[in-house]
Write a protein that holds these residues in place. Structure first.
Motif, PDB file in Angstrom:
ATOM      1  N   TYR A   1      -4.469 -10.012 -16.340  1.00  0.00           N
ATOM      2  CA  TYR A   1      -4.281 -10.400 -14.940  1.00  0.00           C
ATOM      3  C   TYR A   1      -4.228  -9.139 -14.095  1.00  0.00           C
ATOM      4  O   TYR A   1      -3.988  -8.044 -14.609  1.00  0.00           O
ATOM      5  CB  TYR A   1      -2.981 -11.205 -14.756  1.00  0.00           C
ATOM      6  N   GLN A   2      -4.446  -9.300 -12.816  1.00  0.00           N
ATOM      7  CA  GLN A   2      -4.311  -8.179 -11.892  1.00  0.00           C
ATOM      8  C   GLN A   2      -2.920  -8.256 -11.273  1.00  0.00           C
ATOM      9  O   GLN A   2      -2.555  -9.261 -10.656  1.00  0.00           O
ATOM     10  CB  GLN A   2      -5.378  -8.219 -10.791  1.00  0.00           C
ATOM     11  N   GLY A   3      -2.143  -7.188 -11.474  1.00  0.00           N
ATOM     12  CA  GLY A   3      -0.793  -7.141 -10.920  1.00  0.00           C
ATOM     13  C   GLY A   3      -0.830  -6.912  -9.428  1.00  0.00           C
ATOM     14  O   GLY A   3      -1.864  -6.526  -8.857  1.00  0.00           O
ATOM     15  N   PRO A   4       0.312  -7.123  -8.753  1.00  0.00           N
ATOM     16  CA  PRO A   4       0.397  -6.872  -7.310  1.00  0.00           C
ATOM     17  C   PRO A   4       0.068  -5.422  -6.947  1.00  0.00           C
ATOM     18  O   PRO A   4      -0.279  -5.128  -5.814  1.00  0.00           O
ATOM     19  CB  PRO A   4       1.846  -7.202  -6.964  1.00  0.00           C
ATOM     20  N   ASP A   5       0.172  -4.537  -7.932  1.00  0.00           N
ATOM     21  CA  ASP A   5      -0.147  -3.128  -7.712  1.00  0.00           C
ATOM     22  C   ASP A   5      -1.641  -2.848  -7.837  1.00  0.00           C
ATOM     23  O   ASP A   5      -2.082  -1.704  -7.714  1.00  0.00           O
ATOM     24  CB  ASP A   5       0.634  -2.255  -8.698  1.00  0.00           C
ATOM     25  N   GLY A   6      -2.444  -3.912  -8.100  1.00  0.00           N
ATOM     26  CA  GLY A   6      -3.893  -3.769  -8.190  1.00  0.00           C
ATOM     27  C   GLY A   6      -4.394  -3.327  -9.552  1.00  0.00           C
ATOM     28  O   GLY A   6      -5.597  -3.180  -9.754  1.00  0.00           O
ATOM     29  N   ILE A   7      -3.497  -3.133 -10.502  1.00  0.00           N
ATOM     30  CA  ILE A   7      -3.890  -2.682 -11.838  1.00  0.00           C
ATOM     31  C   ILE A   7      -4.127  -3.887 -12.735  1.00  0.00           C
ATOM     32  O   ILE A   7      -3.344  -4.838 -12.739  1.00  0.00           O
ATOM     33  CB  ILE A   7      -2.800  -1.762 -12.431  1.00  0.00           C
TER      34      ILE A   7
END
Length: 166
Positions: free
Chosen positions: A22-28
């Protein structure tokens, strides 16, 4: 072709297990910490991760990968303490906490580790010393929770609070 997920993705590995990303809220882009026996299990994990993000409860899984010794020494350095208190804290850290928890990353310290440590210490030093060391450990890890490095404090020994003695 299967239906495209709106959050995250699941892929089947050569081993037959499933991996979720998944893509975290930090964009990673982040993988699940483990693989799953079924696609349904992987998808269920993604649903829970998405809910965690939408409730603003997501923690960067790498944030707590800080050695306890480094964090605890910085915790003491960041406080305005009387010299006697600072000396006490540094001694408790050096003699009672670092030998057990020093190389643990914050995120890896578990309730069972704390219970075992406390029981082992009670067999070797006085109850008052153990109580003071436990309170220091609990305070350091409470700050790690506040700093959003760990989700919850593993210092959760049941029963009356350990007493410092007289």
């Amino acid at each position: 072709m299967g239906k495209k997920r709106r959050f995250g993705r699941v892929r089947k590995l050569p081993s037959g297990r499933y991996q979720a990303h998944y893509q975290g809220p930090d964009g990673i882009d982040r993988p699940a910490p483990n693989t799953f026996a079924t696609k349904t299990d992987a998808e269920r994990w993604l649903v829970l991760k998405e809910a965690e993000i939408s409730r603003n409860e997501w923690l960067d899984p790498d944030a707590g990968k800080v050695p306890f010794e480094v964090y605890a020494k910085q915790w003491i350095d960041d406080r305005v303490l009387k010299p006697r208190t600072e000396g006490l804290y540094r001694g408790l850290l050096r003699n009672h906490l670092i030998p057990t928890f020093g190389n643990f990353d914050l995120v890896d310290i578990r309730e069972a580790d704390v219970r075992r440590w406390r029981k082992e210490r009670l067999g070797k030093v006085g109850q008052s010393t153990v109580a003071k060391a436990y309170q220091l450990l609990k305070s350091v890890l409470s700050t790690a929770v506040d700093d959003e490095l760990i989700r919850r404090n593993p210092c959760r020994i049941k029963g009356p609070a350990p007493r410092s003695g007289r």
